[in-house]
Design a protein around this motif. Structure first.
Motif, PDB file in Angstrom:
ATOM      1  N   ASP A 272     -42.353 -57.337   3.975  1.00 37.18           N
ATOM      2  CA  ASP A 272     -42.008 -57.118   5.452  1.00 37.18           C
ATOM      3  C   ASP A 272     -43.939 -56.712   5.268  1.00 37.18           C
ATOM      4  OD1 ASP A 272     -41.826 -56.653   7.898  1.00 37.18           O
ATOM      5  OD2 ASP A 272     -40.893 -55.237   7.059  1.00 37.18           O
ATOM      6  N   PRO A 273     -44.572 -56.462   4.568  1.00 33.26           N
ATOM      7  CA  PRO A 273     -46.002 -56.508   5.173  1.00 33.26           C
ATOM      8  C   PRO A 273     -46.932 -55.429   5.686  1.00 33.26           C
ATOM      9  CG  PRO A 273     -46.025 -58.553   4.625  1.00 33.26           C
ATOM     10  CD  PRO A 273     -45.311 -58.480   4.314  1.00 33.26           C
ATOM     11  N   GLU A 274     -46.297 -56.022   6.977  1.00 32.32           N
ATOM     12  CA  GLU A 274     -46.523 -54.869   8.185  1.00 32.32           C
ATOM     13  C   GLU A 274     -45.942 -54.434   9.078  1.00 32.32           C
ATOM     14  OE1 GLU A 274     -49.357 -55.580   9.250  1.00 32.32           O
ATOM     15  OE2 GLU A 274     -49.916 -57.232   7.532  1.00 32.32           O
ATOM     16  N   ASP A 275     -44.633 -54.211   8.304  1.00 31.74           N
ATOM     17  CA  ASP A 275     -43.442 -53.740   8.842  1.00 31.74           C
ATOM     18  C   ASP A 275     -42.548 -53.982  10.332  1.00 31.74           C
ATOM     19  OD1 ASP A 275     -41.419 -51.438   8.844  1.00 31.74           O
ATOM     20  OD2 ASP A 275     -42.904 -50.601   9.527  1.00 31.74           O
ATOM     21  N   ALA A 276     -42.711 -55.345  10.217  1.00 30.78           N
ATOM     22  CA  ALA A 276     -42.240 -56.149  11.609  1.00 30.78           C
ATOM     23  C   ALA A 276     -41.305 -55.377  12.071  1.00 30.78           C
ATOM     24  CB  ALA A 276     -41.867 -57.418  10.901  1.00 30.78           C
ATOM     25  N   ASP A 277     -39.913 -54.688  11.250  1.00 28.68           N
ATOM     26  CA  ASP A 277     -38.757 -54.612  10.781  1.00 28.68           C
ATOM     27  C   ASP A 277     -38.914 -52.313  11.688  1.00 28.68           C
ATOM     28  OD1 ASP A 277     -39.067 -53.224   9.671  1.00 28.68           O
ATOM     29  OD2 ASP A 277     -36.885 -54.274   8.162  1.00 28.68           O
ATOM     30  N   GLY A 278     -40.055 -52.623  11.253  1.00 31.83           N
ATOM     31  CA  GLY A 278     -40.324 -50.874  12.239  1.00 31.83           C
ATOM     32  C   GLY A 278     -39.115 -49.677  11.079  1.00 31.83           C
ATOM     33  N   ASN A 279     -38.690 -50.026  10.180  1.00 27.56           N
ATOM     34  CA  ASN A 279     -38.066 -49.282   9.470  1.00 27.56           C
ATOM     35  C   ASN A 279     -39.304 -48.207   8.317  1.00 27.56           C
ATOM     36  OD1 ASN A 279     -38.697 -50.763   7.060  1.00 27.56           O
ATOM     37  ND2 ASN A 279     -36.470 -51.517   6.706  1.00 27.56           N
ATOM     38  N   GLY A 280     -40.550 -48.371   9.012  1.00 25.28           N
ATOM     39  CA  GLY A 280     -41.049 -47.660   7.523  1.00 25.28           C
ATOM     40  C   GLY A 280     -41.389 -48.027   6.081  1.00 25.28           C
ATOM     41  N   ILE A 281     -40.494 -49.156   5.840  1.00 29.82           N
ATOM     42  CA  ILE A 281     -40.824 -50.292   4.260  1.00 29.82           C
ATOM     43  C   ILE A 281     -41.837 -51.156   4.372  1.00 29.82           C
ATOM     44  CG2 ILE A 281     -39.437 -50.675   2.191  1.00 29.82           C
ATOM     45  CD1 ILE A 281     -39.148 -47.996   2.703  1.00 29.82           C
ATOM     46  N   SER A 282     -42.597 -51.373   3.889  1.00 28.18           N
ATOM     47  CA  SER A 282     -43.501 -51.910   4.181  1.00 28.18           C
ATOM     48  C   SER A 282     -43.833 -52.988   2.821  1.00 28.18           C
ATOM     49  CB  SER A 282     -44.974 -51.962   4.767  1.00 28.18           C
ATOM     50  OG  SER A 282     -45.409 -51.303   5.845  1.00 28.18           O
ATOM     51  N   GLY A 283     -42.915 -53.564   2.376  1.00 28.88           N
ATOM     52  CA  GLY A 283     -43.524 -54.034   0.721  1.00 28.88           C
ATOM     53  C   GLY A 283     -43.774 -55.557   1.042  1.00 28.88           C
ATOM     54  N   LYS A 284     -44.003 -55.516  -0.078  1.00 26.46           N
ATOM     55  CA  LYS A 284     -45.232 -57.032  -0.158  1.00 26.46           C
ATOM     56  C   LYS A 284     -45.458 -57.375  -1.569  1.00 26.46           C
ATOM     57  CE  LYS A 284     -50.067 -55.160  -0.667  1.00 26.46           C
ATOM     58  NZ  LYS A 284     -51.403 -54.650   0.117  1.00 26.46           N
ATOM     59  N   PRO A 285     -45.860 -58.749  -1.194  1.00 25.35           N
ATOM     60  CA  PRO A 285     -45.128 -59.222  -2.967  1.00 25.35           C
ATOM     61  C   PRO A 285     -47.182 -59.768  -3.766  1.00 25.35           C
ATOM     62  CG  PRO A 285     -45.543 -60.945  -1.578  1.00 25.35           C
ATOM     63  CD  PRO A 285     -45.738 -60.136  -0.852  1.00 25.35           C
ATOM     64  N   GLN A 286     -47.026 -59.034  -5.029  1.00 25.66           N
ATOM     65  CA  GLN A 286     -48.083 -59.299  -5.816  1.00 25.66           C
ATOM     66  C   GLN A 286     -48.224 -60.918  -5.878  1.00 25.66           C
ATOM     67  OE1 GLN A 286     -51.009 -58.231  -6.884  1.00 25.66           O
ATOM     68  NE2 GLN A 286     -50.681 -56.840  -8.280  1.00 25.66           N
ATOM     69  N   ILE A 287     -49.257 -61.640  -5.809  1.00 24.78           N
ATOM     70  CA  ILE A 287     -49.351 -62.946  -6.415  1.00 24.78           C
ATOM     71  C   ILE A 287     -51.035 -62.661  -6.933  1.00 24.78           C
ATOM     72  CG2 ILE A 287     -50.508 -65.162  -5.153  1.00 24.78           C
ATOM     73  CD1 ILE A 287     -49.073 -64.153  -1.842  1.00 24.78           C
ATOM     74  N   VAL A 288     -50.724 -63.046  -8.402  1.00 26.50           N
ATOM     75  CA  VAL A 288     -51.252 -63.361  -9.138  1.00 26.50           C
ATOM     76  C   VAL A 288     -51.695 -64.641  -9.905  1.00 26.50           C
ATOM     77  CG1 VAL A 288     -51.019 -61.095 -10.730  1.00 26.50           C
ATOM     78  CG2 VAL A 288     -50.110 -63.609 -11.611  1.00 26.50           C
ATOM     79  N   TRP A 289     -52.804 -65.316 -10.016  1.00 29.29           N
ATOM     80  CA  TRP A 289     -53.237 -66.158 -10.932  1.00 29.29           C
ATOM     81  C   TRP A 289     -52.968 -66.586 -12.086  1.00 29.29           C
ATOM     82  CZ3 TRP A 289     -55.358 -70.746  -8.786  1.00 29.29           C
ATOM     83  CH2 TRP A 289     -55.001 -71.855  -9.781  1.00 29.29           C
ATOM     84  N   SER A 290     -52.206 -67.219 -12.884  1.00 35.40           N
ATOM     85  CA  SER A 290     -51.159 -67.726 -13.806  1.00 35.40           C
ATOM     86  C   SER A 290     -52.424 -68.265 -14.650  1.00 35.40           C
ATOM     87  CB  SER A 290     -50.017 -67.956 -13.582  1.00 35.40           C
ATOM     88  OG  SER A 290     -49.435 -68.672 -15.002  1.00 35.40           O
ATOM     89  N   GLU A 291     -52.709 -67.595 -15.897  1.00 36.07           N
ATOM     90  CA  GLU A 291     -53.640 -69.066 -16.613  1.00 36.07           C
ATOM     91  C   GLU A 291     -52.464 -69.400 -17.166  1.00 36.07           C
ATOM     92  OE1 GLU A 291     -56.638 -69.004 -17.194  1.00 36.07           O
ATOM     93  OE2 GLU A 291     -57.354 -67.857 -15.782  1.00 36.07           O
ATOM     94  N   ALA A 292     -51.098 -69.280 -17.572  1.00 38.07           N
ATOM     95  CA  ALA A 292     -50.841 -70.674 -18.530  1.00 38.07           C
ATOM     96  C   ALA A 292     -49.837 -71.610 -17.796  1.00 38.07           C
ATOM     97  CB  ALA A 292     -49.274 -69.552 -19.167  1.00 38.07           C
ATOM     98  N   PHE A 293     -50.067 -71.501 -16.650  1.00 38.69           N
ATOM     99  CA  PHE A 293     -49.451 -72.392 -15.710  1.00 38.69           C
ATOM    100  C   PHE A 293     -50.527 -72.787 -14.471  1.00 38.69           C
ATOM    101  CE2 PHE A 293     -45.886 -69.683 -17.359  1.00 38.69           C
ATOM    102  CZ  PHE A 293     -45.129 -70.808 -17.949  1.00 38.69           C
TER     103      PHE A 293
END
Length: 517
Positions: A272-293
């Motif tokens: 919920d990176p934009e805190d759409a639910d307004g609870n003050g928690i804005s967790g966002k995923p880490q996205i990385v480039w996988s060299e293995a895959f």
């Protein structure tokens, strides 16, 4: 002791699921991410409903919950009272898998030596390194800690280093919304504080602490130590003027294969990176480039979730921590840069019988299997009244908004011991802004200088028993669980304030609950 798999759980009616829809930003749509590192059978609609029901936040706090004691599902092991509590094979391994576990453990403990050596299967150390073995950082498969005094060497700890990125158009595999991690031109991405004879080590880490007093309810106080880090005794000349340093201590190893087996979609549903639910928690995923895959993937491992899979995490550690080349990190000079000519030209331990590497694919796979299958100790005191009281306080204070208790792993193909398990890691596996107090001011991928992955809490109460200390957080600055809580800021500021202001018995019960994990 073996816990039943999810299909055997007596589930009640499905509980309404309230995750926010995922925004279409950054890398196309997040739901397009694939778990390339796993072979699995997609869930049916019925299974998805059952999983959502069993992993919904609970409302009944009167007694222990079903299967709460089995934190690692069928991989849960008896909670030993000895320092080897984190070093047991998962409970549900087959006989053949336990043999692989033992061999992988031997490689994990192997002391590497300088090349050339008569023990050609064990040479290739360095020339620059932080440790001679995996076990040297992850002692007893537990948590590292900073130096205990001004004259001590860092124990299971080192400094990351990088510089601000140039124009992102110049970065290979650039993913929109990320901060490319660019090596410091002379010292690379990690400072190695040891070297082989004839070579200079890169630097030594120095730490100074400032004590900060925090007033608490009930007339109590706590003292926090605020660290300042510096790299001294630079062996290869000055650093780039914009070099950014970030300390790291080795994390505990338990349950990592289970974390790897959580469906990306289940983690992303809580983003919920934009805190759409307004609870003050804005967790966002880490996205990385996988060299293995050769694909973008969800980051899971490391303090900022910089690696998508355990095989990549282990390959990076072999190369950066020990200087050991492998199929994913083939540089025979480890992390030495082009500016370190003597290191680049040094003798190495590449072995034709190991495909020219210092550890081959078989060895890398065995160490990875070992790190995937370390058992999670069972919870203690789940029916203790004070633990139960502390559990309610944990949820009422909002701690579970980030330290989410449960997931169910993929239904994996073959005889994979992580398949379809109800697990209790107490982490949402997302990045959160932890405020300026914990900031390293060094961005990594989608994580900015104040963001960190939510650390899993399972096993945290056994830290003192396993590792001989109670140092917590990414750099070990917190000397107790209470200090770790008091360092929380940013998205966790409200929860922290509740802990500061709550009645003393409630604070004691909260810590007691955490110690039971």
């Amino acid at each position: 002791m073996r816990a039943p798999r999810l299909f055997a759980l007596p589930l009640s009616a499905a509980i309404a699921f309230s995750a926010q829809p995922l925004p279409a930003q950054g890398l196309a749509l997040w739901e397009d991410l694939r778990d390339h590192h796993l072979s699995y059978t997609p869930r049916t609609a019925q299974e998805r409903d059952r999983v959502r029901a069993v992993t919904a936040l609970p409302t009944d706090f009167e007694g222990p919950w079903a299967f709460e004691k089995n934190a690692g599902g069928a991989q849960t092991v008896r909670a030993r009272r000895t320092p080897d509590a984190f070093s047991q094979p998962a409970h549900n391994l087959t006989f053949e898998q336990e043999l692989d576990f033992r061999v992988g453990n031997g490689l994990f403990k192997r002391l590497w030596v300088s090349p050339p050596a008569s023990t050609i299967a064990s040479d290739g150390l360095g020339p620059l390194f932080n440790a001679r073995s995996c076990q040297r950082c992850h002692i007893k498969d537990g948590r590292g800690h900073p130096p205990e005094g001004p004259d001590d060497l860092p124990i299971s700890m080192f400094l990351r280093v990088s510089i601000p990125a140039p124009d992102t158009a110049e970065i290979a595999h650039f993913i929109d919304g990320t901060h490319p991690t660019v090596p410091e031109p002379t010292y690379g991405l990690q400072l190695q504080d040891f070297s082989l004879p004839g070579h200079k080590s890169e630097a030594q880490m120095t730490i100074t602490y400032e004590e900060i007093t925090v007033p608490l309810s009930g007339g109590q106080t706590a003292s926090l130590r605020k660290p300042t880090y510096a790299a001294t005794d630079l062996g290869y000349g000055p650093m780039h003027p914009e070099a950014m340093l970030s300390p790291r201590v080795a994390p505990q190893m338990i349950g990592m294969g289970l974390l790897e087996a959580i469906p990306s979609a289940d983690i992303l549903e809580w983003a919920d990176p934009e805190d759409a639910d307004g609870n003050g928690i804005s967790g966002k995923p880490q996205i990385v480039w996988s060299e293995a895959f050769d694909a973008p993937m969800l980051g899971r491992f490391g303090h900022k979730a910089g690696n998508a899979s355990l095989i990549e995490q282990n390959a990076d550690a072999f190369s950066g921590d020990i200087g050991i080349s492998n199929p994913l990190k083939p540089a025979l000079a480890g992390e030495c840069t082009k500016a370190q000519a003597s290191c680049q030209n040094a003798l190495h331990g590449g072995d034709p019988e190991q495909s020219g590497f210092e550890v081959d694919q078989i060895g890398l796979d065995l160490v990875t299997f070992y790190s995937r299958t370390l058992g999670v100790p069972a919870r203690r005191g789940v029916d203790d009244p004070e633990v139960l009281r502390g559990r309610r306080i944990f949820y009422d204070s909002g701690c579970a908004d980030c330290h989410r208790p449960t997931f169910v792993t993929h239904r994996l193909e073959g005889d994979d011991p992580a398949s379809f398990q109800l697990i209790w890691p107490y982490s949402d596996m997302l990045l959160h802004d932890m405020g300026p107090g914990l900031a390293d001011n060094r961005p990594e991928g989608r994580a900015d200088g104040q963001e960190w992955r939510t650390a899993p809490l399972w096993g945290i109460g056994l830290t003192k028993q396993v590792s001989g200390h109670s140092d917590f957080l990414h750099d070990g600055r917190a000397r107790s669980l209470l200090e770790a809580i008091l360092w929380h800021g940013g998205e966790a500021e409200t929860a922290r304030s509740m802990v500061v202001d709550m009645p003393v018995p409630d604070r004691v019960a909260l810590i007691r609950f955490l110690e039971s994990l």
